[in-house]
Design a protein around this motif. Structure first.
Motif, mmCIF file in Angstrom:
data_model
loop_
_atom_site.group_PDB
_atom_site.id
_atom_site.type_symbol
_atom_site.label_atom_id
_atom_site.label_comp_id
_atom_site.label_asym_id
_atom_site.label_seq_id
_atom_site.Cartn_x
_atom_site.Cartn_y
_atom_site.Cartn_z
ATOM 1 N N LEU A 1 -17.170 10.786 -8.121
ATOM 2 C CA LEU A 1 -16.726 9.469 -7.670
ATOM 3 C C LEU A 1 -17.550 8.356 -8.311
ATOM 4 O O LEU A 1 -17.068 7.227 -8.459
ATOM 5 N N LEU A 2 -18.778 8.672 -8.675
ATOM 6 C CA LEU A 2 -19.617 7.660 -9.331
ATOM 7 C C LEU A 2 -19.038 7.275 -10.684
ATOM 8 O O LEU A 2 -19.276 6.163 -11.172
ATOM 9 N N THR A 3 -18.280 8.184 -11.278
ATOM 10 C CA THR A 3 -17.640 7.912 -12.571
ATOM 11 C C THR A 3 -16.236 7.344 -12.397
ATOM 12 O O THR A 3 -15.862 6.369 -13.056
ATOM 13 N N THR A 4 -15.484 7.957 -11.500
ATOM 14 C CA THR A 4 -14.077 7.548 -11.338
ATOM 15 C C THR A 4 -13.920 6.359 -10.395
ATOM 16 O O THR A 4 -12.957 5.598 -10.507
ATOM 17 N N GLY A 5 -14.854 6.221 -9.459
ATOM 18 C CA GLY A 5 -14.673 5.252 -8.387
ATOM 19 C C GLY A 5 -13.777 5.826 -7.308
ATOM 20 O O GLY A 5 -13.077 6.828 -7.508
ATOM 21 N N ILE A 6 -13.782 5.219 -6.144
ATOM 22 C CA ILE A 6 -12.926 5.653 -5.040
ATOM 23 C C ILE A 6 -11.508 5.145 -5.305
ATOM 24 O O ILE A 6 -11.310 3.956 -5.565
ATOM 25 N N LYS A 7 -10.529 6.029 -5.256
ATOM 26 C CA LYS A 7 -9.146 5.668 -5.554
ATOM 27 C C LYS A 7 -8.329 5.383 -4.295
ATOM 28 O O LYS A 7 -7.434 4.548 -4.298
ATOM 29 N N TYR A 8 -8.606 6.133 -3.227
ATOM 30 C CA TYR A 8 -7.902 5.929 -1.964
ATOM 31 C C TYR A 8 -8.692 6.614 -0.859
ATOM 32 O O TYR A 8 -9.691 7.292 -1.122
ATOM 33 N N LEU A 9 -8.254 6.424 0.378
ATOM 34 C CA LEU A 9 -8.926 7.029 1.525
ATOM 35 C C LEU A 9 -7.991 7.969 2.256
ATOM 36 O O LEU A 9 -6.765 7.757 2.296
ATOM 37 N N GLU A 10 -8.594 9.019 2.821
ATOM 38 C CA GLU A 10 -7.846 9.959 3.661
ATOM 39 C C GLU A 10 -8.355 9.824 5.093
ATOM 40 O O GLU A 10 -9.543 10.009 5.362
ATOM 41 N N PHE A 11 -7.445 9.480 5.996
ATOM 42 C CA PHE A 11 -7.785 9.306 7.409
ATOM 43 C C PHE A 11 -7.283 10.538 8.160
ATOM 44 O O PHE A 11 -6.102 10.881 8.091
ATOM 45 N N ARG A 12 -8.165 11.179 8.939
ATOM 46 C CA ARG A 12 -7.900 12.538 9.400
ATOM 47 C C ARG A 12 -7.873 12.697 10.925
ATOM 48 O O ARG A 12 -8.035 13.789 11.422
ATOM 49 N N LEU A 13 -7.640 11.637 11.680
ATOM 50 C CA LEU A 13 -7.791 11.763 13.126
ATOM 51 C C LEU A 13 -6.482 11.845 13.902
ATOM 52 O O LEU A 13 -6.503 12.089 15.111
ATOM 53 N N LEU A 14 -5.331 11.655 13.274
ATOM 54 C CA LEU A 14 -4.079 11.594 14.022
ATOM 55 C C LEU A 14 -3.646 12.964 14.536
ATOM 56 O O LEU A 14 -3.614 13.947 13.784
ATOM 57 N N ASP A 15 -3.299 13.003 15.819
ATOM 58 C CA ASP A 15 -2.682 14.203 16.386
ATOM 59 C C ASP A 15 -1.203 14.234 16.013
ATOM 60 O O ASP A 15 -0.568 13.192 15.795
ATOM 61 N N ILE A 16 -0.639 15.430 15.962
ATOM 62 C CA ILE A 16 0.801 15.576 15.767
ATOM 63 C C ILE A 16 1.501 14.970 16.983
ATOM 64 O O ILE A 16 1.158 15.267 18.122
ATOM 65 N N GLN A 17 2.486 14.120 16.734
ATOM 66 C CA GLN A 17 3.153 13.408 17.814
ATOM 67 C C GLN A 17 4.209 14.293 18.481
ATOM 68 O O GLN A 17 5.049 14.895 17.792
ATOM 69 N N PRO A 18 4.198 14.385 19.800
ATOM 70 C CA PRO A 18 5.024 15.378 20.505
ATOM 71 C C PRO A 18 6.518 15.116 20.470
ATOM 72 O O PRO A 18 7.305 16.023 20.703
ATOM 73 N N ASN B 1 -3.032 9.593 4.077
ATOM 74 C CA ASN B 1 -3.621 9.136 2.821
ATOM 75 C C ASN B 1 -3.061 7.757 2.469
ATOM 76 O O ASN B 1 -1.853 7.559 2.500
ATOM 77 N N MET B 2 -3.939 6.834 2.117
ATOM 78 C CA MET B 2 -3.468 5.470 1.837
ATOM 79 C C MET B 2 -4.241 4.856 0.684
ATOM 80 O O MET B 2 -5.477 4.897 0.643
ATOM 81 N N GLN B 3 -3.491 4.317 -0.245
ATOM 82 C CA GLN B 3 -4.070 3.595 -1.377
ATOM 83 C C GLN B 3 -3.659 2.131 -1.287
ATOM 84 O O GLN B 3 -2.472 1.803 -1.232
ATOM 85 N N ILE B 4 -4.637 1.251 -1.252
ATOM 86 C CA ILE B 4 -4.348 -0.178 -1.268
ATOM 87 C C ILE B 4 -3.831 -0.532 -2.658
ATOM 88 O O ILE B 4 -4.264 0.029 -3.669
ATOM 89 N N SER B 5 -2.914 -1.468 -2.724
ATOM 90 C CA SER B 5 -2.309 -1.848 -4.004
ATOM 91 C C SER B 5 -3.366 -2.151 -5.053
ATOM 92 O O SER B 5 -4.202 -3.048 -4.859
ATOM 93 N N PRO B 6 -3.377 -1.429 -6.182
ATOM 94 C CA PRO B 6 -4.323 -1.735 -7.263
ATOM 95 C C PRO B 6 -4.176 -3.177 -7.753
ATOM 96 O O PRO B 6 -5.164 -3.802 -8.155
ATOM 97 N N ALA C 1 0.849 -1.196 0.000
ATOM 98 C CA ALA C 1 0.000 0.000 0.000
ATOM 99 C C ALA C 1 0.882 1.243 0.000
ATOM 100 O O ALA C 1 1.963 1.248 0.588
ATOM 101 N N SER C 2 0.437 2.287 -0.664
ATOM 102 C CA SER C 2 1.186 3.541 -0.675
ATOM 103 C C SER C 2 0.579 4.523 0.322
ATOM 104 O O SER C 2 -0.630 4.532 0.551
ATOM 105 N N VAL C 3 1.452 5.330 0.900
ATOM 106 C CA VAL C 3 1.052 6.251 1.966
ATOM 107 C C VAL C 3 1.568 7.652 1.659
ATOM 108 O O VAL C 3 2.701 7.820 1.193
#
Length: 766
Positions: free
Chosen positions: A281-298, A147-152, A20-22
């Motif tokens: 997205l109905l035409t292109t399909g979902i390409k990857y997901l963006e996960f938005r909950l991580l705090d900046i690590q101290p 952001n993470m894309q599972i291997s196509p 997977a790419s990140v």
């Protein structure tokens, strides 16, 4: 879903599953050296256009967003993040730093907080709406978007398996979208675990709170950013992740009913990516997901560590591997639990401990089944320890070290200072990519700063591909581009052909003889007993194999110089020595951009140190290194240097009188330890005109021309200058970082030459 786990465990699928790419988006505010929020405009050195790729602006003018391209390993992600971070720091005005935490520093009066000054008026209007709807303080929170894309390849093979063995009738596009929707639902259900493990926003200064009653009775929590005080949708916003059609319909209905001003106002810790508008997205399909909950690590200089990236990646893969298939009731429960865990006391055992144990144990089983590296197994063990002992979590660690709000602000200021100083340790290098040739590093630095997107096609071969609005250019070794014909490189590489072409055009070049074996060359040795001459390889650059004799040479010296030259090439030139001072003219697109006087490798005596000791001392300069990874090269003490010393009556053990300058090389190449002095303004214009005409004669746009000139103040004549070499891949760093004088950022000129259509925007205040 045992069949899925069996499928993944196939030898070829294990690798594809893990591939997977990140990509990371790290937000962070600019602050002053005193730790206050910077109220200055976006730095003028950085392109602030919405088309800029690596360094962007988020909500506030002070809020940078640093974006990495997708990469397949955590180490690659960190290399990019470090590089972009260092470019940002070195581009800031007034010695500003970057605040290292998710919760902001002490905020000024809200009237002083300025929304991002963008050229896109709709983007500015959207930010103005957020101010009215939520207040400026909320928007000042920063975080990490993952952001993470599972291997196509993996998704394609999985789809094929379902079609062939399970009679699945879905198209690959529809299957992929359903695949990502299931992953999104599972993530939202179990996201609480990441909030517990990585929550790092336990406190905030009083200036953050819009309502002074917004406090937590139990004191520091795990993550204010993920609490009810963070990004939370309004009560009337409805949504679903059941299927893509309904997801789009719900989102559009929210906008139509004015529950959302725009689709991007929908606050979710998972965003579906692949198109700018949900309906697309109905035409292109979902390409990857963006996960938005991580705090900046101290404890992470760039906001996140490699081990954090690895855990996040494999936890997401676990949510695919698992037989869990969360529904929307599960999702809503997950959001509720996420908020509850975020608001637990920083040192409290989580109410979800039992589920956390089970999740991590199951994840460990997956890691073993897919032959994961020991490193991620070890990281998961560390996360299991955090589940058992909350004092090991980032939020608790922060409060143990910082104690209170004052400690939080002081520690943030000090950590920002530490990262700032680290970025400036080698301002000429690009952190994360210091193994690459320095001119390429500098070109990458400038591309990041100027808003170009690029990819590294071949790291060892220094080959980059740049993109801007569909226009692509490949650049090798810093300045080999498509703008020059391929044959011109061969012409300049061949010194005999170069001089012939230029001589026929009327330019002054020294005469030379060519030999292909030592015996033939030795037959003319007597001609050079009392004559100034140079022996050099026919087709090499960077001063390799060159010996210079200003007062002639005996047979032994002549033969030794030939042997040195023949080690570098099968053909050798014996050339008349051109008297004068050598200057390198950097010519690009019909203009001389820089001229440097190169001084051969040398030392200055102190009356007590041997020459060998003086060389060792000079080589301690942090700007000196090997293989063009630093502005200056290490001075060697090889056969050529020893021979040059011998002609001056010295050897390596000689003690050099105080103040006396001794040259170890007659040639002045920076590649062999020389120094450079910027001379563009001092040079008579007639020589610049000659250099431009020489480049035109050679039919090249980019070249480095070495001219010997007797007097740079006097106009050029037929006999007071000579071209001794033309270079098809001229070194750039000697012009950018000369030993003496003001450097010329010719890498930026190169980008402008390649992309004349590119403009830069930093803000309306510029």
């Amino acid at each position: 879903m045992d069949w899925l786990q069996t499928f993944i465990q196939q030898a070829d699928m294990k690798h594809a599953f893990k591939q997977a790419s990140v990509g990371i988006e790290r937000e962070g505010h600019r602050i002053t050296p005193d730790g206050d929020l910077a109220l200055t405009p976006h730095p003028k050195k950085v392109d602030g256009s919405t088309t800029a790729f690596y360094i962007q602006r988020d909500f506030a003018e002070s809020q940078l967003e640093l974006v990495t391209p997708p990469s397949y390993t955590s180490s690659e992600v960190l290399e990019w993040l470090q590089a972009i971070h260092e470019v940002a720091i070195e581009s800031l005005d007034n010695d500003e730093r970057i605040w290292p935490y998710s919760m902001p520093p002490k905020l000024p009066n809200v009237d002083q907080i300025k929304v991002a000054d963008l050229e896109d008026l709709d983007a500015v209007a959207y930010r103005d709406y957020l101010v009215e709807a939520y207040g400026k303080q909320l928007q000042m929170i920063s975080g990490i978007h993952f952001n993470m894309q599972i291997s196509p390849e993996f998704i394609g093979k999985l789809h094929q398996e379902l079609v062939e063995k399970h009679d699945d009738q879905r198209s690959i596009k529809d299957f992929q979208s359903d695949f990502y929707l299931r992953l999104a639902r599972n993530f939202l259900r179990y996201q609480w675990l990441l909030v517990y493990l990585f929550g790092a926003a336990p406190v905030a200064d009083a200036s953050f709170y819009r309502d002074k009653n917004d406090t937590f009775e139990q004191g520091p929590v795990r993550s204010i950013r993920n609490s009810h005080l963070g990004y939370v949708n309004k009560a009337d916003v409805t949504f679903t992740y059941d299927n893509l059609e309904d997801y789009v319909a719900y989102l559009e209905a929210n906008v139509a009913n004015h529950h959302l001003i725009a689709e991007k106002e929908f606050y979710s810790n998972v965003r579906l990516r692949g198109a700018k508008k949900a309906r697309s997205l109905l035409t292109t399909g979902i390409k990857y997901l963006e996960f938005r909950l991580l705090d900046i690590q101290p404890d992470a200089p760039y906001g996140i560590k490699a081990s954090d990236i690895d855990f996040m990646k494999y936890f997401i893969l676990y949510l695919i591997w698992s037989d869990k298939d969360s529904n929307m009731d599960d999702v809503r429960y997950g959001i509720e639990i996420k908020t509850k865990v975020a608001e637990e006391g920083a040192f409290d055992v989580t109410s979800m401990q039992a589920e956390g144990r089970a999740l991590l144990a199951d994840m460990q089983s997956m890691l073993e089944a897919i032959d994961a590296d020991q490193a991620i197994i070890d990281v998961t063990n560390q996360m299991q320890a955090r589940i058992e002992d909350p004092s090991l979590t980032p939020a608790a660690q922060m409060m143990t070290a910082m104690k209170d709000i004052e400690g939080y602000l002081a520690t943030g200021k000090n950590f920002a200072e530490k990262v700032f100083q680290s970025a400036w340790e080698k301002p000429y290098a690009l952190g994360g990519f210091e193994d690459m040739e320095l001119s390429t590093q500098i070109l990458m630095f400038d591309a990041i700063q100027e808003g170009y997107q690029f990819e590294i096609l071949d790291r060892d071969d220094q080959m980059l591909r740049f993109s801007y609005k569909g226009h692509q250019e490949i650049v090798k070794n810093g300045n080999i581009t498509s703008k020059d014909p391929y044959v011109a490189h061969y012409v300049m590489e061949n010194k005999v052909v170069t001089k012939r072409v230029l001589a026929e055009a009327g330019f002054n070049v020294p005469q030379s003889l060519e030999f292909k074996d030592i015996d033939q060359a030795m037959k003319v040795a007597d001609l050079y007993t009392d004559k100034a001459f140079v022996i050099k390889p026919k087709s090499t650059n960077m001063g390799l194999g060159i010996s210079i004799f200003k007062h002639g040479a005996n047979a032994a010296e002549f033969k030794e110089a030939l042997e040195i030259a023949f080690k570098e090439d099968g053909a050798v030139l014996i050339e008349d020595f051109a008297f004068g001072t050598e200057y390198r003219f950097y010519v690009q697109d019909g203009k001389v951009l820089s001229i440097v006087n190169r001084i051969g490798a040398n030392v200055v005596g102190d009356g007590k140190s041997t020459l060998e000791e003086l060389v060792a001392l000079k080589n301690q300069d942090s700007k000196r290194g090997h293989d063009h990874r630093s502005p200056l090269e290490i001075i060697a003490l090889g056969a050529i240097e020893v021979n040059t010393l011998k002609q001056q009556g010295y050897d390596v053990s000689s003690i050099i009188p105080e103040g006396e300058q001794v040259f170890l090389r007659e040639n002045s190449n920076i590649s062999t330890g020389g120094d450079s002095i910027e001379m563009l303004e001092a040079m008579h214009d007639s020589y610049k005109e000659i250099a431009v005409k020489m480049a035109e004669t050679l039919q090249v746009n980019i070249t480095g021309l070495d001219l010997m000139i007797l007097d740079i103040d006097a106009p050029a004549t037929d006999d007071n200058y000579a071209l001794i070499e033309a270079n098809f891949n001229p070194m750039m760093m000697m012009h950018i970082y000369p030993a003496f004088g003001q450097g010329k950022r010719i890498t930026k000129d190169l980008l402008q030459f390649l992309y004349p259509e590119k403009t830069k925007f930093t803000g309306g205040t510029e």
